[in-house]
Scaffold this motif. Structure first.
Motif, PDB file in Angstrom:
ATOM      1  N   SER A 544     -44.391 -49.120  58.971  1.00 56.22           N
ATOM      2  CA  SER A 544     -43.693 -50.249  58.359  1.00 56.22           C
ATOM      3  C   SER A 544     -44.080 -50.399  56.888  1.00 56.22           C
ATOM      4  O   SER A 544     -45.246 -50.257  56.510  1.00 56.22           O
ATOM      5  N   SER A 545     -43.079 -50.728  56.086  1.00 64.91           N
ATOM      6  CA  SER A 545     -43.341 -50.998  54.669  1.00 64.91           C
ATOM      7  C   SER A 545     -43.253 -52.489  54.374  1.00 64.91           C
ATOM      8  O   SER A 545     -43.121 -52.883  53.207  1.00 64.91           O
ATOM      9  N   LYS A 546     -43.323 -53.326  55.399  1.00 65.72           N
ATOM     10  CA  LYS A 546     -43.108 -54.760  55.204  1.00 65.72           C
ATOM     11  C   LYS A 546     -44.019 -55.370  54.148  1.00 65.72           C
ATOM     12  O   LYS A 546     -43.531 -56.109  53.272  1.00 65.72           O
ATOM     13  N   PRO A 547     -45.331 -55.128  54.160  1.00 65.56           N
ATOM     14  CA  PRO A 547     -46.174 -55.753  53.120  1.00 65.56           C
ATOM     15  C   PRO A 547     -45.727 -55.385  51.708  1.00 65.56           C
ATOM     16  O   PRO A 547     -45.674 -56.254  50.822  1.00 65.56           O
ATOM     17  N   LEU A 548     -45.384 -54.130  51.493  1.00 72.46           N
ATOM     18  CA  LEU A 548     -44.937 -53.705  50.171  1.00 72.46           C
ATOM     19  C   LEU A 548     -43.564 -54.271  49.848  1.00 72.46           C
ATOM     20  O   LEU A 548     -43.294 -54.648  48.700  1.00 72.46           O
ATOM     21  N   SER A 549     -42.689 -54.328  50.843  1.00 75.76           N
ATOM     22  CA  SER A 549     -41.348 -54.853  50.612  1.00 75.76           C
ATOM     23  C   SER A 549     -41.388 -56.334  50.249  1.00 75.76           C
ATOM     24  O   SER A 549     -40.638 -56.787  49.373  1.00 75.76           O
ATOM     25  N   VAL A 565     -38.830 -42.715  47.130  1.00 71.83           N
ATOM     26  CA  VAL A 565     -39.074 -41.378  46.597  1.00 71.83           C
ATOM     27  C   VAL A 565     -39.451 -40.402  47.713  1.00 71.83           C
ATOM     28  O   VAL A 565     -40.396 -40.642  48.475  1.00 71.83           O
ATOM     29  N   GLY A 566     -38.703 -39.296  47.785  1.00 69.76           N
ATOM     30  CA  GLY A 566     -39.007 -38.249  48.747  1.00 69.76           C
ATOM     31  C   GLY A 566     -38.466 -38.487  50.138  1.00 69.76           C
ATOM     32  O   GLY A 566     -38.489 -37.582  50.976  1.00 69.76           O
ATOM     33  N   ILE A 624     -41.386 -46.709  45.876  1.00 69.38           N
ATOM     34  CA  ILE A 624     -42.197 -46.651  47.092  1.00 69.38           C
ATOM     35  C   ILE A 624     -42.246 -45.194  47.522  1.00 69.38           C
ATOM     36  O   ILE A 624     -41.206 -44.534  47.660  1.00 69.38           O
ATOM     37  N   VAL A 625     -43.458 -44.687  47.707  1.00 71.20           N
ATOM     38  CA  VAL A 625     -43.636 -43.272  48.003  1.00 71.20           C
ATOM     39  C   VAL A 625     -44.788 -43.122  48.992  1.00 71.20           C
ATOM     40  O   VAL A 625     -45.731 -43.923  49.009  1.00 71.20           O
TER      41      VAL A 625
END
Length: 658
Positions: A544-549, A565-566, A624-625
């Protein structure tokens, strides 16, 4: 049709004979329990002999008490209700006191409330998972934002891999309550609830009230069914509609000619149509294949008439066809991709890179129906006893569920694309069979195989408990979960307590001969473990990318650009509420990107173009990578890390970003 009932009242002679003639005595009158009179809307409860009618003298008063409520129901409800009560009476397994409308409504109401709490508990306790939940939340979000409910789009590009029914439903909740884990998952939990209610109704109609309750409990606590009730994927709705279609077909076959039978077959066709709108042509293919194989193997063709194929086909097309026609008219490339690539090519080739060996679903099934796996052999043994002649002549309807499970299992085993959720449609059938066996065992208290199954679960529970209690001593927490070490160890100890406690309680019950108590302990203990497992989702889901999102959403200003990215990180867009640009990746978005290059070329770029834009500094850019790919893209680029998880980095090209 007003849905009213007329009942044949017992004579004095028939009442005197009632005690010697239980409901089971009327098994021969399967097709005579509900006869259409001169008025097709009036249905009479009758029996082939006065003695049998006397056995049902209590039903007359019970139904007359609720006649006004029943008259208010729709024709479909009335047909369903009459058929279920008739089936339950004719099964010879139920108490006539439990076949009245009040009992049905009371049970369904209480069961619905319990299931809503069960499937709704902790539903929003973990973030959206990648890739499925991010994908199937973003598509409805874009539908709600653009008001385009014909062409599904993912990150702004056409996405025709699946039909739109679940997208439509989630989009409605998003329009009302916004984007969050609850609005995304609510409909999947609702479908899981409806699946259990349908399974209860079918099992009760065929085998009695206790079988209905046990079938619902079994299905609701199967490991895979419960797990998928908490994930935004399309397999739950299509499974429920396939199950509803097959339940309606079986009860339609059993019903006498008339309005009740017609409504049941219409439900069969309508459920298939909704299944098609949920996940494509398998929604039609699977129920029809199961029905055909059962009719063929058990030579039940005479019971098929009338099946109302003309009006049923019109209903199926009226529900399923409009979206397909509109999508094809709006997108010239829809038909080839949707019908050929996503159906035929997916099934016959490994283009989707989901190939697994032919036996792949066997362990998935055994683990997926746990803990009820311990009663699977006993259930099968009961259904094969007596040989083929007895099976074909006396238990054809019960074997409908075995055919259901076997056909769908073999169908997906043949497919070149395999994932665990694919076999979910067979779970209601298995739940009905195990539920019937458990109801018989509960009634008998000492059914053959009951003690062995409970003892097997007690041993497995003890082994699981010991493993969970001692694993921290021999295995260190992986680095990616290091931040949650205390939580993981604490939860493991709690799980160990649950399993060891269940094993001890089961051992005591078995020693004292308390079979019913042992079944309750087994069910409650496993249900407690399932519910407790929800707490770990937030910490263990490293994808999950929730904290970064959320940090990104806080920082974003008009004109800022976001790059994935990627790879395309599916859950970023729904959390920040906007489309993102993608660097050096197409994947499942390739069809949509190629279909509209004039709309996508500026957002789907290669590494060289990304480098140029990142260095331009004419606007703030976030990226985000994955950590393991960061050096490949950013080793020579200026950047500032503004967020980090165990899997991803959030970077910005302007260090003064706040």
């Amino acid at each position: 049709m007003d849905g009213t009932f007329t009942l044949a009242r017992p004579s004095a002679q028939s009442s005197a004979a009632a005690g010697a003639n239980r409901p089971g005595a009327c098994r021969a009158c399967c097709r005579c329990c509900f006869h259409d009179r001169a008025q097709p809307s009036v249905v009479a409860v009758c029996a082939p002999g006065a003695r049998t009618v006397g056995a049902f003298k209590n039903i007359d008063a019970l139904i007359h008490q609720n006649i006004l409520a029943l008259n208010a129901q729709t024709p479909l409800y009335s047909a369903f209700h009459r058929t279920m009560i008739a089936a339950e009476q004719n099964s010879g397994l139920s108490n006539p006191q439990n076949t009245d409308s009040t009992s049905w409504r009371r049970d369904l109401t209480w069961l619905a409330l319990i299931l809503v709490v069960w499937f709704g508990l902790f539903l929003g306790s973990r973030p959206l998972s990648n890739p499925d939940e991010g994908r199937y939340t973003e598509i409805p979000r874009e539908m709600a934002a653009t008001n385009d409910y014909v062409t599904p789009r993912l990150n702004g590009v056409k996405y025709f891999e699946k039909p739109p029914l679940l997208y439509w439903l989630i989009a409605l909740t998003i329009e009302v309550a916004g984007v969050n884990e609850w609005t995304a998952r609510a409909w999947v939990a609702i479908f899981a609830t409806l699946g259990c209610l349908a399974t209860y109704a079918a099992a009760r109609g065929l085998f009695g009230r206790a079988a209905g309750w046990w079938a619902a409990v079994v299905l609701a606590t199967m490991l895979l069914y419960y797990t998928l009730s908490r994930v935004v994927i399309l397999d739950m709705p299509v499974s429920v509609f396939v199950a509803t279609a097959l339940f309606a077909f079986l009860f339609g076959i059993r019903a006498p000619a008339g309005p009740g039978r017609r409504w049941l077959f219409w439900a069969f066709y309508a459920s298939m149509a909704l299944a098609v709108l949920s996940k494509g042509l398998i929604g039609f293919l699977l129920p029809c294949t199961v029905a055909f194989v059962w009719l063929l193997v058990f030579n039940q063709w005479k019971r098929l008439r009338p099946c109302h194929p003309f009006t049923g086909a019109l209903m199926l097309l009226a529900i399923a066809a409009p979206w397909h026609v509109l999508a094809a008219r709006a997108n010239s490339d829809f038909a080839q991709f949707y019908f050929i690539h996503e159906h035929w090519t997916r099934f016959t080739t490994t283009v989707h890179e989901r190939y697994q060996p032919w036996w792949y679903f066997a362990p998935v099934l055994l683990v997926g129906i746990f803990p009820w796996t311990v009663f699977a052999f006993q259930t099968l043994r009961v259904n094969v006893r007596g040989g083929w002649r007895a099976i074909r002549n006396e238990r054809a309807d019960e074997w409908f569920f075995i055919v259901w499970a076997v056909v769908i299992f073999l169908f997906f085993s043949k497919s070149q694309s395999k994932l665990p959720p694919y076999i979910l449609p067979i779970f209601p059938a298995i739940a009905v069979l195990i539920g019937k066996w458990l109801a018989d065992a509960w009634r008998a208290r000492k059914a053959p195989g009951l003690r062995a199954g409970l003892a097997t679960y007690a041993i497995l529970s003890a082994l699981l408990g010991l493993a969970l209690a001692f694993w921290p001593l021999v295995w260190s927490v992986p680095e990616k979960h290091a931040a949650a070490t205390k939580l993981i160890i604490g939860e493991s100890i709690w799980f160990a307590v649950i399993f060891l406690g269940s094993a001890a309680a089961l051992a005591w019950c078995l020693r004292c001969g308390k079979m019913r108590g042992a079944l309750v302990v087994m069910t409650a203990g496993f249900a407690l473990w399932l519910a407790s497992g929800n707490h770990l989702g937030d910490e263990l889901d490293t994808r999950s990318s929730k904290p970064l999102s959320l940090e990104l959403a806080r920082r974003l200003a008009p004109g800022d650009t976001v790059y994935s990215v990627g790879e395309y990180i599916q859950d970023v867009a729904p959390y920040i509420g906007r489309e993102i640009s993608v660097v050096d990746y197409l994947g499942e978005l390739e069809f949509g990107v190629r279909a509209e290059p004039e709309k996508t070329d500026s957002r789907f770029i290669d590494k060289a173009e990304f480098t140029r834009r990142w260095l331009a500094f004419d606007s703030r850019a976030y990226a985000i990578v994955r950590k393991r790919a960061a050096d490949r893209y950013f080793s020579s680029l200026p950047h500032t890390v503004v967020g980090e998880t165990s899997r991803y980095l959030l970077l910005v090209n302007k260090p003064d970003a706040q």
